[in-house]
Design a protein around this motif. Structure first.
Motif, PDB file in Angstrom:
ATOM      1  N   ALA A 191       0.844  -1.191   0.000  1.00  0.00           N
ATOM      2  CA  ALA A 191       0.000   0.000   0.000  1.00  0.00           C
ATOM      3  C   ALA A 191       0.877   1.237   0.000  1.00  0.00           C
ATOM      4  O   ALA A 191       1.950   1.254   0.612  1.00  0.00           O
ATOM      5  N   GLY A 192       0.418   2.278  -0.677  1.00  0.00           N
ATOM      6  CA  GLY A 192       1.197   3.501  -0.743  1.00  0.00           C
ATOM      7  C   GLY A 192       1.284   4.239   0.562  1.00  0.00           C
ATOM      8  O   GLY A 192       2.268   4.933   0.831  1.00  0.00           O
ATOM      9  N   ALA A 193       0.246   4.093   1.417  1.00  0.00           N
ATOM     10  CA  ALA A 193       0.234   4.812   2.687  1.00  0.00           C
ATOM     11  C   ALA A 193       0.334   3.839   3.861  1.00  0.00           C
ATOM     12  O   ALA A 193       1.399   3.645   4.429  1.00  0.00           O
ATOM     13  N   ILE A 194      -0.776   3.166   4.211  1.00  0.00           N
ATOM     14  CA  ILE A 194      -0.787   2.276   5.368  1.00  0.00           C
ATOM     15  C   ILE A 194      -1.559   0.998   5.040  1.00  0.00           C
ATOM     16  O   ILE A 194      -2.356   0.958   4.106  1.00  0.00           O
ATOM     17  N   GLY A 195      -1.310  -0.025   5.851  1.00  0.00           N
ATOM     18  CA  GLY A 195      -2.051  -1.272   5.688  1.00  0.00           C
ATOM     19  C   GLY A 195      -1.628  -2.044   4.461  1.00  0.00           C
ATOM     20  O   GLY A 195      -2.428  -2.259   3.551  1.00  0.00           O
ATOM     21  N   GLY A 196      -0.374  -2.504   4.448  1.00  0.00           N
ATOM     22  CA  GLY A 196       0.086  -3.258   3.282  1.00  0.00           C
ATOM     23  C   GLY A 196      -0.735  -4.507   3.038  1.00  0.00           C
ATOM     24  O   GLY A 196      -0.927  -4.915   1.893  1.00  0.00           O
ATOM     25  N   ALA A 197      -1.240  -5.119   4.110  1.00  0.00           N
ATOM     26  CA  ALA A 197      -2.118  -6.284   3.982  1.00  0.00           C
ATOM     27  C   ALA A 197      -3.575  -5.875   4.127  1.00  0.00           C
ATOM     28  O   ALA A 197      -4.393  -6.089   3.230  1.00  0.00           O
ATOM     29  N   PHE A 198      -3.920  -5.268   5.297  1.00  0.00           N
ATOM     30  CA  PHE A 198      -5.316  -4.937   5.611  1.00  0.00           C
ATOM     31  C   PHE A 198      -5.429  -3.515   6.149  1.00  0.00           C
ATOM     32  O   PHE A 198      -4.553  -3.048   6.878  1.00  0.00           O
ATOM     33  N   ASN A 199      -6.535  -2.871   5.815  1.00  0.00           N
ATOM     34  CA  ASN A 199      -6.893  -1.607   6.447  1.00  0.00           C
ATOM     35  C   ASN A 199      -8.342  -1.710   6.917  1.00  0.00           C
ATOM     36  O   ASN A 199      -9.246  -1.975   6.118  1.00  0.00           O
ATOM     37  N   LEU A 200      -8.553  -1.523   8.225  1.00  0.00           N
ATOM     38  CA  LEU A 200      -9.880  -1.666   8.827  1.00  0.00           C
ATOM     39  C   LEU A 200     -10.241  -0.368   9.530  1.00  0.00           C
ATOM     40  O   LEU A 200      -9.490   0.122  10.372  1.00  0.00           O
ATOM     41  N   ALA A 201     -11.391   0.191   9.179  1.00  0.00           N
ATOM     42  CA  ALA A 201     -11.779   1.485   9.725  1.00  0.00           C
ATOM     43  C   ALA A 201     -13.267   1.511  10.070  1.00  0.00           C
ATOM     44  O   ALA A 201     -14.057   0.718   9.553  1.00  0.00           O
ATOM     45  N   ARG A 202     -13.617   2.431  10.968  1.00  0.00           N
ATOM     46  CA  ARG A 202     -15.014   2.670  11.347  1.00  0.00           C
ATOM     47  C   ARG A 202     -15.691   1.392  11.841  1.00  0.00           C
ATOM     48  O   ARG A 202     -16.656   0.907  11.262  1.00  0.00           O
ATOM     49  N   ASP A 203     -15.149   0.868  12.947  1.00  0.00           N
ATOM     50  CA  ASP A 203     -15.737  -0.281  13.639  1.00  0.00           C
ATOM     51  C   ASP A 203     -15.672  -1.574  12.840  1.00  0.00           C
ATOM     52  O   ASP A 203     -16.470  -2.489  13.071  1.00  0.00           O
ATOM     53  N   SER A 204     -14.763  -1.686  11.922  1.00  0.00           N
ATOM     54  CA  SER A 204     -14.586  -2.933  11.172  1.00  0.00           C
ATOM     55  C   SER A 204     -13.566  -3.828  11.856  1.00  0.00           C
ATOM     56  O   SER A 204     -12.677  -3.357  12.576  1.00  0.00           O
ATOM     57  N   GLN A 205     -13.698  -5.136  11.641  1.00  0.00           N
ATOM     58  CA  GLN A 205     -12.790  -6.126  12.208  1.00  0.00           C
ATOM     59  C   GLN A 205     -12.463  -7.167  11.144  1.00  0.00           C
ATOM     60  O   GLN A 205     -13.142  -7.249  10.120  1.00  0.00           O
ATOM     61  N   ILE A 206     -11.446  -7.977  11.430  1.00  0.00           N
ATOM     62  CA  ILE A 206     -11.120  -9.083  10.543  1.00  0.00           C
ATOM     63  C   ILE A 206     -10.876 -10.338  11.380  1.00  0.00           C
ATOM     64  O   ILE A 206     -10.313 -10.251  12.480  1.00  0.00           O
ATOM     65  N   ILE A 207     -11.347 -11.482  10.898  1.00  0.00           N
ATOM     66  CA  ILE A 207     -11.133 -12.761  11.561  1.00  0.00           C
ATOM     67  C   ILE A 207     -10.180 -13.586  10.704  1.00  0.00           C
ATOM     68  O   ILE A 207     -10.451 -13.817   9.516  1.00  0.00           O
ATOM     69  N   LEU A 208      -9.077 -14.013  11.305  1.00  0.00           N
ATOM     70  CA  LEU A 208      -8.076 -14.818  10.607  1.00  0.00           C
ATOM     71  C   LEU A 208      -7.987 -16.182  11.289  1.00  0.00           C
ATOM     72  O   LEU A 208      -7.692 -16.262  12.481  1.00  0.00           O
ATOM     73  N   GLU A 209      -8.235 -17.237  10.527  1.00  0.00           N
ATOM     74  CA  GLU A 209      -8.129 -18.596  11.040  1.00  0.00           C
ATOM     75  C   GLU A 209      -7.150 -19.377  10.155  1.00  0.00           C
ATOM     76  O   GLU A 209      -7.363 -19.500   8.943  1.00  0.00           O
TER      77      GLU A 209
END
Length: 230
Positions: A191-209
């Motif tokens: 990513a040019g700015a932030i979050g090369g893998a993931f960017n989560l904003a405004r109450d978002s989440q990610i589940i990794l299994e």
């Protein structure tokens, strides 16, 4: 006898109202979107091996799209970088894609795609299985962008070499969204700015299994960025 005839007539009318699931085949040189427009909930669109240059397609509710062999090496859907390949708006987990590679033309890095190089999800619980997202480009979410409570699930998928000009090299999510990755590989995205893998904003989440996240690069900040309550 009259009662029997009435019963048979009622059964025939009931059966006539049923909609049986169909298999719709797409061959090289034909349009995937044409098959999706014809598909009804429960139908399966089977795409024969080859390359398909399409984007800006609205995915219908309750339809499964899969490659003929079930292997992502079989089918590549290639974007020109102008729009996401698929849009999803309000579809449930009954909508699925299986065994497909999503990528874009080498020159697509200069395209105007704003959010999601491959898929843009709004309020959707789309299911992806055994898919590859490779070398895709967008401003936000190089491969995937989700918003408005979207809850997509990715199982046995690979995210490799995708780039966000701003944030979320592989995936960017906002507005209470929650993607789930199961047994996936997320590598070499940027990513040019932030979050090369993931960017989560405004109450978002990610589940990794059972998911590997490695060798993702950013212009500044962490490989995974969280904002506004995420």
């Amino acid at each position: 006898m009259l009662r029997l005839l009435v019963g048979l007539l009622s059964l025939m009318l009931a059966l006539g109202g049923l909609s049986l699931a169909a298999e719709i085949e797409v061959h090289p040189g034909e349009l995937i979107y044409g098959a999706l427009l014809d598909a009804q909930p429960g139908d399966v669109v089977i795409v024969h091996c080859g390359q398909y240059r399409e984007n800006n397609m609205l995915f219908p509710e309750g339809v499964t799209l899969r490659s003929h062999s079930g292997d992502p090496d079989c089918v590549s859907i290639i974007s020109d970088g102008q729009f996401p390949i698929f849009y999803y708006n309000g579809v449930t987990s009954a909508s699925q894609i299986q065994g497909v590679t999503f990528t874009c033309e080498p020159a697509a890095g200069d395209g105007p795609a704003r959010a999601g190089g491959a898929v843009h999800l709004l309020s959707s619980a789309m299911q992806f299985a055994n898919c590859r997202f490779e070398n895709l480009v967008a401003d936000y979410g190089g491969a995937v962008y989700c918003s408005d409570g979207a809850q997509p699930t990715f199982t046995d998928c690979v995210f490799r070499g995708n780039h966000a000009r701003a944030v979320g090299g592989a995936i960017a999510c906002v507005n209470n969204s929650q993607p789930t990755l199961v047994n996936c590989l997320v590598v070499e995205n940027s990513a040019g700015a932030i979050g090369g893998a993931f960017n989560l904003a405004r109450d978002s989440q990610i589940i990794l299994e059972r998911t590997t996240v490695a060798a993702n690069e950013v212009g500044a900040g962490p490989a995974t960025s969280l904002w506004d309550g995420s």
